[in-house]
Design an enzyme around this catalytic site. Sequence first.
Site, PDB file in Angstrom:
ATOM      1  CG  ASP A  72      -2.001  -0.671   1.293  1.00 54.62           C
ATOM      2  OD1 ASP A  72      -2.255  -1.687   0.569  1.00 54.62           O
ATOM      3  OD2 ASP A  72      -2.816  -1.007   2.164  1.00 54.62           O
ATOM      4  CG  HIS A  89       2.218  -0.135   4.816  1.00 51.61           C
ATOM      5  ND1 HIS A  89       2.368  -0.650   5.704  1.00 51.61           N
ATOM      6  CD2 HIS A  89       0.617   0.880   4.667  1.00 51.61           C
ATOM      7  CE1 HIS A  89       0.266  -1.007   6.217  1.00 51.61           C
ATOM      8  NE2 HIS A  89       0.306  -0.139   5.174  1.00 51.61           N
TER       9      HIS A  89
END
Length: 201
Positions: free
Chosen positions: A33, A172
């Site tokens: 992400d 992430h």
Amino acid sequence: MRLYRPWYLMRCLYPGAVFRIKTPQKVLFLTFDDGPDPVSTPAILGILERYKVKAVFFCNGLKAEKYPDLIHQIKQNGHTTGNHSYSHSDGWVTSLKKYIEDVSRADECTSANLFRPPYGHLTPGQFRALRKKYRIVFWDVMPYDFDKSFGSGNVLRILKKKIRRGSIIVLHDNPDTKAEVILGYFIASAVKEGYEFNILA
């Protein structure tokens, strides 16, 4: 540290969303992400290439517009991009109209098919509207790699402990996270345990 609801509780709130892939095989699905980022994205792509692993990058629309070459590189390397909204809006504090507009704005530079809500936050109305167009993908393994105080060792311990057949793992794509540090170690460890990695379609 931002705490996330357990995936099995979230599943009740968002019927039809994807949290884990039902499979008898020892297969894992990596997702990233918040990218793309000129520092972390190339590093992550390099590690994935080294281990021949494909992943889904749920990209921020604003960053995708700023770094189109990185989006191109992600796709050229055989990975998939997903929509992570345009401005990383929190669905719980954003009106339905503004949230849908923000997500739609990111379609062209990220994806018009796969969507992951920032923070995992969606209201029931947002979810009903979005699922008409997108495959909404959450996760069942969240190792908190974004928390600077958490420590790489703790991130790895969560990953090793929580993965199951069909697990969707969220890491992430951000230079402040530990994805670059732990990624290679985790992939090698999972492969040693008999897991393979596949890509969400």
